[in-house]
Design an enzyme around this catalytic site. Sequence first.
Site, PDB file in Angstrom:
ATOM      1  N   HIS A  14      16.696  44.758  16.776  1.00  0.00           N
ATOM      2  CA  HIS A  14      17.070  43.498  17.413  1.00  0.00           C
ATOM      3  C   HIS A  14      17.799  42.585  16.429  1.00  0.00           C
ATOM      4  O   HIS A  14      17.890  42.843  15.239  1.00  0.00           O
ATOM      5  CB  HIS A  14      15.861  42.790  18.045  1.00  0.00           C
ATOM      6  CG  HIS A  14      14.946  42.092  17.079  1.00  0.00           C
ATOM      7  ND1 HIS A  14      13.957  41.214  17.482  1.00  0.00           N
ATOM      8  CD2 HIS A  14      14.851  42.133  15.721  1.00  0.00           C
ATOM      9  CE1 HIS A  14      13.320  40.757  16.425  1.00  0.00           C
ATOM     10  NE2 HIS A  14      13.825  41.291  15.356  1.00  0.00           N
ATOM     11  N   CYS A  33      15.871  38.023  10.343  1.00  0.00           N
ATOM     12  CA  CYS A  33      15.970  38.502  11.730  1.00  0.00           C
ATOM     13  C   CYS A  33      17.300  38.112  12.364  1.00  0.00           C
ATOM     14  O   CYS A  33      17.594  38.527  13.491  1.00  0.00           O
ATOM     15  CB  CYS A  33      14.790  38.006  12.564  1.00  0.00           C
ATOM     16  SG  CYS A  33      13.335  39.074  12.417  1.00  0.00           S
ATOM     17  N   HIS A  39      18.328  44.980  12.805  1.00  0.00           N
ATOM     18  CA  HIS A  39      17.301  45.586  11.953  1.00  0.00           C
ATOM     19  C   HIS A  39      16.194  46.030  12.885  1.00  0.00           C
ATOM     20  O   HIS A  39      16.142  45.593  14.039  1.00  0.00           O
ATOM     21  CB  HIS A  39      16.773  44.561  10.930  1.00  0.00           C
ATOM     22  CG  HIS A  39      16.117  43.409  11.598  1.00  0.00           C
ATOM     23  ND1 HIS A  39      16.830  42.351  12.115  1.00  0.00           N
ATOM     24  CD2 HIS A  39      14.828  43.183  11.918  1.00  0.00           C
ATOM     25  CE1 HIS A  39      16.000  41.511  12.693  1.00  0.00           C
ATOM     26  NE2 HIS A  39      14.776  41.992  12.608  1.00  0.00           N
ATOM     27  N   HIS A  41      12.065  47.139  14.036  1.00  0.00           N
ATOM     28  CA  HIS A  41      10.624  46.889  13.904  1.00  0.00           C
ATOM     29  C   HIS A  41       9.867  48.051  14.524  1.00  0.00           C
ATOM     30  O   HIS A  41      10.346  48.673  15.478  1.00  0.00           O
ATOM     31  CB  HIS A  41      10.206  45.606  14.626  1.00  0.00           C
ATOM     32  CG  HIS A  41      10.680  44.358  13.974  1.00  0.00           C
ATOM     33  ND1 HIS A  41      10.090  43.821  12.851  1.00  0.00           N
ATOM     34  CD2 HIS A  41      11.716  43.532  14.281  1.00  0.00           C
ATOM     35  CE1 HIS A  41      10.727  42.709  12.504  1.00  0.00           C
ATOM     36  NE2 HIS A  41      11.723  42.516  13.350  1.00  0.00           N
ATOM     37  N   ASP A  79      11.986  52.146  23.640  1.00  0.00           N
ATOM     38  CA  ASP A  79      11.829  52.916  22.400  1.00  0.00           C
ATOM     39  C   ASP A  79      13.187  53.433  21.916  1.00  0.00           C
ATOM     40  O   ASP A  79      13.976  53.989  22.695  1.00  0.00           O
ATOM     41  CB  ASP A  79      10.878  54.088  22.625  1.00  0.00           C
ATOM     42  CG  ASP A  79      10.543  54.799  21.323  1.00  0.00           C
ATOM     43  OD1 ASP A  79      10.399  54.116  20.288  1.00  0.00           O
ATOM     44  OD2 ASP A  79      10.416  56.039  21.347  1.00  0.00           O
ATOM     45  N   HIS A  80      13.435  53.243  20.628  1.00  0.00           N
ATOM     46  CA  HIS A  80      14.697  53.661  19.999  1.00  0.00           C
ATOM     47  C   HIS A  80      15.922  53.023  20.646  1.00  0.00           C
ATOM     48  O   HIS A  80      16.993  53.630  20.707  1.00  0.00           O
ATOM     49  CB  HIS A  80      14.824  55.190  19.952  1.00  0.00           C
ATOM     50  CG  HIS A  80      13.938  55.809  18.908  1.00  0.00           C
ATOM     51  ND1 HIS A  80      12.572  55.890  19.043  1.00  0.00           N
ATOM     52  CD2 HIS A  80      14.216  56.338  17.695  1.00  0.00           C
ATOM     53  CE1 HIS A  80      12.063  56.446  17.965  1.00  0.00           C
ATOM     54  NE2 HIS A  80      13.031  56.724  17.130  1.00  0.00           N
ATOM     55  N   GLU A 124       4.660  42.695  15.946  1.00  0.00           N
ATOM     56  CA  GLU A 124       5.999  42.944  15.418  1.00  0.00           C
ATOM     57  C   GLU A 124       5.902  43.480  13.992  1.00  0.00           C
ATOM     58  O   GLU A 124       6.743  44.260  13.541  1.00  0.00           O
ATOM     59  CB  GLU A 124       6.844  41.668  15.457  1.00  0.00           C
ATOM     60  CG  GLU A 124       8.313  41.922  15.221  1.00  0.00           C
ATOM     61  CD  GLU A 124       9.148  40.687  15.479  1.00  0.00           C
ATOM     62  OE1 GLU A 124       9.893  40.681  16.473  1.00  0.00           O
ATOM     63  OE2 GLU A 124       9.031  39.710  14.710  1.00  0.00           O
TER      64      GLU A 124
HETATM   65 NI    NI Z   1      13.125  40.983  13.416  1.00  0.00          NI
END
Ligand code: NI
Length: 134
Positions: A14, A33, A39, A41, A79-80, A124
């Site tokens: 995200h 972020c 990047h 999580h 996911d992914h 997170e």
């Molecule tokens: Ni983040």
Amino acid sequence: MISVTRKSHFNAAHRLNNPNWSDEKNEAFFGLCNNKNYHGHNYELDVTVTGEIDKDSGYLIDMKKLSDLIYDEIELRFDHKNLNLDTIEFKDLNPTAENIAVVIWNILRQKINPDFDLKIRLYETPRNFVEYSG
Ligand code: NI
């Protein structure tokens, strides 16, 4: 009343950004972020259902059905994925942990018996989590 919880997991990328703010303000506020190239999580998700035990089965909810529901509705969806680019839900919604938890709750709420309460806990990072229960 009794609660059961199913844990699950998804990885996603995200970027947190408010398009109404300047680049400088976004970077100062969201820090790492806000990275332009995104990047990832490792999100840990706890889905908790609360209600009365069914007298016939002794279950609150069939955990296999709950786990299939989380897989079908949440893991397959997120996911992914790059949450900003690959999903409808975060096309115009900042994918903060808070907003992700609310989105997940809204998706699952429609699929779970309305007699049951539903709570989402979303990690997170191992130390940061948010909870939403409607
Ligand atoms: Ni983040």
